[in-house]
Motif scaffolding. Structure first.
Motif: not given
Length: 502
Positions: A315-319, A366-368
């Motif tokens: 969940d990379e972009f969840r940061l 998408l961003n991840s």
């Protein structure tokens, strides 16, 4: 072990300290300070000194904005403007004898805007106790390290990293390390720096293995980098030249950079997708310092002699989206799909692949994919094509419902600096997370150390047919790559350099 250890390096003697069965040397200068006429030039070796230099305190941080970012500011507090004497490194070793231990050199991330090895979450003691020598270094960031400046070499931050790796080759044996068995490992901007090092002639032979954690896929053409640096310099009424910028204090450049970051989305139609990232800096593919984008060079065999371990979090972009006030608006979702999608109808592809996701969730996926997951996967594919050994992983474990397995969680587990008590105290912690974290962290750390020691992390190598992936959850499993829906969307896309639009 009360005696303060002293080690003679090539430049002089340094004094460290024993701390919980690990000897630590902090703030060792590996290059001359980048001041005066050297401020924007490539680093030069440190000059010899007489006597004994104290190495018990971290060196000062390189110039960077105060409290700029999401991760470093949350653990480091205020960051000062930075000292002139900022190119220093640190060593953690469990054995100063002739142990010939594997060496793991950490290249910290921070959006090419932050770099401070005093960050307590990057403390190397726990990792060193697993029988490796750990090294971390400060390197120049922001305009000083990655801006395109007329009269200066590009990618000065990466040249600093190379200087630190050269120091390791010349000195690490005295600290118990084997200079013939060096593994570079890094996360985020550190991972992208490592990908660049794989194809840089200046870095050839300085490391045997590399671990890329959550590599962002942004590399700039000189034309795009020129436009960005010109805009930052214009905030101060000057040109992006050595003669103009050398007269300005570091704080002026970091403030000007912060002003441009605040309005990055306004440049999306000129600067393209990079304007939708958190930073205006990335490595510059100039054909000289960095001859090509990593995927190109690696697929052509540039890293065939380097063992590679590559991966990302689930969940990379969840940061970013989990931060208060960071939920995307419908307009932001539309702009993202217009500029980040792998084709002309990326939004439809994501609706089809993720039918149960909300628009905000598809924005996050998408961003991840665009920024971290697919660049990492495609680098593994490039390594396989290039004939080098490569392994792949994904971190799926998380300790709270808000952030999931987000960007940066992996290195907290690796270094063992996120405690069960901190996990338990989180407002949305999973009920079993505090009990699970020691086991998950120990498993990741053991696999990384195994890779650094033997070149094999403990599961089958990656190939472009089976895509074997180590998935770290409450239990580690080996299975085909989990993110197949996204992989198919991006299968025909080719990562390379980002340029001006039009």
């Amino acid at each position: 072990m009360d005696v303060e250890p002293e080690i003679r390096t090539a430049a002089g003697v340094v004094r460290g300290s024993w701390e919980s069965a690990v000897v630590v040397f902090r703030g060792i200068r590996y290059a001359e300070p980048p001041i005066g006429p050297r401020r924007f030039l490539a680093p030069i070796p440190v000059r010899p000194w007489d006597g004994v230099r104290d190495a018990r305190e971290f060196g000062p941080p390189v110039p960077q904005s105060s409290n700029l970012g999401l991760v470093m500011s949350s653990v480091s507090g205020d960051v000062e403007d930075g000292s002139e004497d900022c190119l220093t490194l640190n060593v953690w070793s469990p054995d100063l004898g002739g142990a010939n231990l594997p060496v793991m050199v950490w290249i910290q991330g921070g959006t090419y805007l932050e770099n401070n090895t005093a960050n307590p979450h990057c403390d190397g003691a726990t990792l060193a106790r697993a029988a490796v020598v750990v090294v971390s270094m400060n390197y120049r960031v922001g305009m000083d390290g990655f801006g395109r400046i007329t009269g200066a070499p590009d990618n000065r931050g990466i040249l600093d990293q190379i200087a630190a790796l050269e120091w390791v080759q010349h000195n690490i044996a005295a600290f118990g390390g084997d200079p013939a068995n060096v593994t570079v490992f890094g996360q985020s901007a550190g991972a992208a720096s490592i990908a660049a090092l794989l194809v840089m002639p200046k870095a050839a032979g300085l490391f045997r293995r590399a671990i890329s954690q959550s590599m962002p896929g942004t590399y700039f053409t000189p034309r795009l980098a020129d436009a960005i640096s010109t805009t930052i310099a214009a905030q101060l009424g000057v040109r992006a030249t050595v003669s103009d910028l050398a007269r300005l204090p570091p704080r002026a450049l970091t403030d000007a950079t912060t002003a441009v970051i605040a309005k990055l989305p306004e440049f999306v139609d000129i600067w393209g997708p990079m304007a939708l990232t958190p930073t205006p800096f990335s490595p510059i593919v100039d054909g000289d310092v960095l001859p090509c984008a990593p995927w190109t060079g690696v697929s052509n065999g540039a890293a065939h002699a380097v063992d590679l371990l590559i991966g990302h979090t689930r969940d990379e972009f969840r940061l970013y989206t989990s931060q208060p006030g960071n939920q995307p608006t419908p307009e932001q979702v539309a702009v993202a799909f217009d500029h980040l999608g792998p084709g002309t109808d990326g939004e439809r592809a994501y609706r089809t692949a993720y039918p149960d996701a909300t628009p905000s969730q598809r924005f996050e996926i998408l961003n991840s994919d665009w920024l971290f997951r697919m660049p990492s996967l495609h680098l593994a594919d490039a390594a396989y094509v290039g004939g080098g050994p490569v392994w792949f992983y994904e971190l799926a474990w998380s300790f709270n419902a808000e952030q999931g397995a987000s960007h940066c969680l992996d290195f907290l587990l690796l270094f063992g600096t996120l405690s069960p008590d901190e996990v338990r105290a989180h407002r949305s912690a999973h009920p079993t997370a505090a009990d699970e974290i020691p086991h998950v962290a120990k498993r990741i750390r053991a696999d990384w150390v195994s890779f650094a020691t033997t070149g094999k992390p403990g599961w089958a190598p990656y190939d472009s047919r089976t895509r074997v992936t180590r998935v770290y959850d409450a239990e580690a499993v080996t299975r085909p790559y989990p993110e197949q829906a996204s992989r198919r969307i991006w299968s025909a896309y080719r990562f390379g350099t980002l340029d001006l639009m039009g």
